[in-house]
Design a protein around this motif. Structure first.
Motif, PDB file in Angstrom:
ATOM      1  N   UNK A  39       0.838  -1.206   0.000  1.00  0.00           N
ATOM      2  CA  UNK A  39       0.000   0.000   0.000  1.00  0.00           C
ATOM      3  C   UNK A  39       0.870   1.253   0.000  1.00  0.00           C
ATOM      4  N   UNK A  40       1.934   1.241   0.807  1.00  0.00           N
ATOM      5  CA  UNK A  40       2.827   2.387   0.863  1.00  0.00           C
ATOM      6  C   UNK A  40       3.515   2.656  -0.466  1.00  0.00           C
ATOM      7  N   UNK A  45       0.212   7.750  -5.233  1.00  0.00           N
ATOM      8  CA  UNK A  45      -0.583   7.848  -6.464  1.00  0.00           C
ATOM      9  C   UNK A  45      -2.087   7.753  -6.220  1.00  0.00           C
ATOM     10  N   UNK A  46      -2.502   7.757  -4.956  1.00  0.00           N
ATOM     11  CA  UNK A  46      -3.935   7.835  -4.680  1.00  0.00           C
ATOM     12  C   UNK A  46      -4.514   9.157  -5.183  1.00  0.00           C
ATOM     13  N   UNK A  50      -8.346  12.573  -8.354  1.00  0.00           N
ATOM     14  CA  UNK A  50      -8.735  13.921  -8.793  1.00  0.00           C
ATOM     15  C   UNK A  50      -9.047  13.960 -10.289  1.00  0.00           C
ATOM     16  N   UNK A  51      -8.702  12.902 -11.007  1.00  0.00           N
ATOM     17  CA  UNK A  51      -9.065  12.836 -12.427  1.00  0.00           C
ATOM     18  C   UNK A  51     -10.576  12.916 -12.606  1.00  0.00           C
ATOM     19  N   UNK A  60      -2.902  19.581 -12.216  1.00  0.00           N
ATOM     20  CA  UNK A  60      -2.491  20.425 -11.090  1.00  0.00           C
ATOM     21  C   UNK A  60      -2.038  19.606  -9.883  1.00  0.00           C
ATOM     22  N   UNK A  61      -2.718  18.495  -9.604  1.00  0.00           N
ATOM     23  CA  UNK A  61      -2.502  17.806  -8.328  1.00  0.00           C
ATOM     24  C   UNK A  61      -1.716  16.504  -8.427  1.00  0.00           C
ATOM     25  N   UNK A  62      -1.691  15.861  -9.602  1.00  0.00           N
ATOM     26  CA  UNK A  62      -1.000  14.580  -9.694  1.00  0.00           C
ATOM     27  C   UNK A  62       0.498  14.761  -9.466  1.00  0.00           C
TER      28      UNK A  62
END
Length: 320
Positions: A39-40, A45-46, A50-51, A60-62
């Motif tokens: 998970x870590x 990339x969680x 925002x896509x 903007x956020x990736x």
């Protein structure tokens, strides 16, 4: 790197933890640690969620705040505490936190090595860091870690032998790619006889690279194949005018300008107005500039339509 590689490295990091004696014989700790590192290894990339708000939000956020300095310490806390409680191994919380932290840091480190880059210095600096050393998917690294994981989980291989060797070879490989990159930057600058800013970008092939050189008035793009520098296209820079300036306030253009590194903009007159095309030359491929913003204006310079994103099919190169 790609999602599959990040998840795979989470598995082999759990194997490395076994190899270094952090797990011992407690199966609950081993299970919690395997989940924690997997998970870590993916957690930063969680932000892909925002896509759902559109491509402008994604750009903007990736690879931004979720890959930042505070996130390096918050993700391990968010992941390790529930796992330690759920598996009833609170006494091993420090071990779980440490290996989750290693997984998160390694994720950000690998993202920093490719061409897309990462805003890993936030909140100190919003600069995008990209070393252009590794491709988004590295076949050699993937095959190496698949072999180690399968041998360990499927055939009872010795973690003490497998995983220090796998990670040692991985870091040697990264070092070799960095050495290749540094040499090729000098080779391109020499071949073009220019002092411009040079990006040399890797591909899946270990001896095929692309380059972009920006000087004061133009961009040079081309390929490097087995150390042979092949110039392909020259893009003159266009002077900004009222038509181009009319697109600056568009949401997609603002998102693009916050991310793009080598910005090329052109405009042309159409039957019903103008079309302005913004592109990031770093991602050129096959004599085209496939990433950017297309803006349509009417004759009064009012924005009619705009589109931000890739001008290619998802399965076509470049892969970033």
């Amino acid at each position: 790197m790609d999602t599959g590689s990040h998840l795979l490295l989470g598995v082999t990091l759990a194997g490395l933890a076994h190899a270094t004696g952090f797990v011992g014989t407690d199966s609950a700790v081993g299970q919690a640690l395997m989940i924690a590192t997997v998970v870590g290894s993916h957690a930063p990339d969680f932000d892909t969620v925002v896509r759902l708000r559109g491509i402008s939000s994604y750009i903007r956020f990736h690879r931004g705040i979720t890959h930042s300095i505070p996130a390096l310490f918050l993700w391990p806390l968010i992941i390790s505490v529930p796992l330690a409680w759920g598996f009833d191994v609170m006494g091993q919380l420090a071990t779980l936190y440490f290996w989750t932290w290693i997984a998160v840091v390694f994720h950000v480190f690998l993202d920093m090595l490719n061409a897309y880059g990462v805003q890993c210095i936030l909140p100190l600096n919003r600069r995008w860091v990209h070393m252009d050393v590794l491709a988004i998917f590295e076949p050699f690294v993937f095959a190496l870690h698949v072999a180690a994981a399968v041998w360990w989980l499927g055939f009872g291989g010795d973690a003490v032998m497998l995983f220090p060797a796998a990670y040692g070879i991985t870091f040697v490989y990264i070092g070799v790619r960095a050495w290749q990159h540094a040499r090729l930057v000098k080779r391109v600058a020499s071949a073009l006889d220019t002092n411009g800013v040079c990006h040399v970008i890797p591909s899946f092939h270990p001896f095929h690279w692309r380059f972009v050189v920006e000087t004061g008035d133009r961009f040079y793009t081309g390929k490097i194949e087995y150390a042979h520098v092949l110039l392909e296209e020259i893009y003159p820079k266009q002077q900004r005018n009222d038509i181009i300036q009319a697109t600056i306030g568009v949401d997609g253009v603002r998102a693009f300008l916050g991310f793009a590194q080598r910005i090329h903009v052109t405009w042309k007159e159409c039957q019903d107005g103008y079309e302005v095309v913004w592109s990031d030359v770093r991602f050129w491929y096959n004599r085209k500039l496939p990433f950017g913003v297309d803006v349509r204006l009417d004759h009064d310079l009012n924005v009619v339509h705009h589109r931000l994103g890739w001008r290619k099919k998802a399965w076509d190169p470049p892969y970033v």
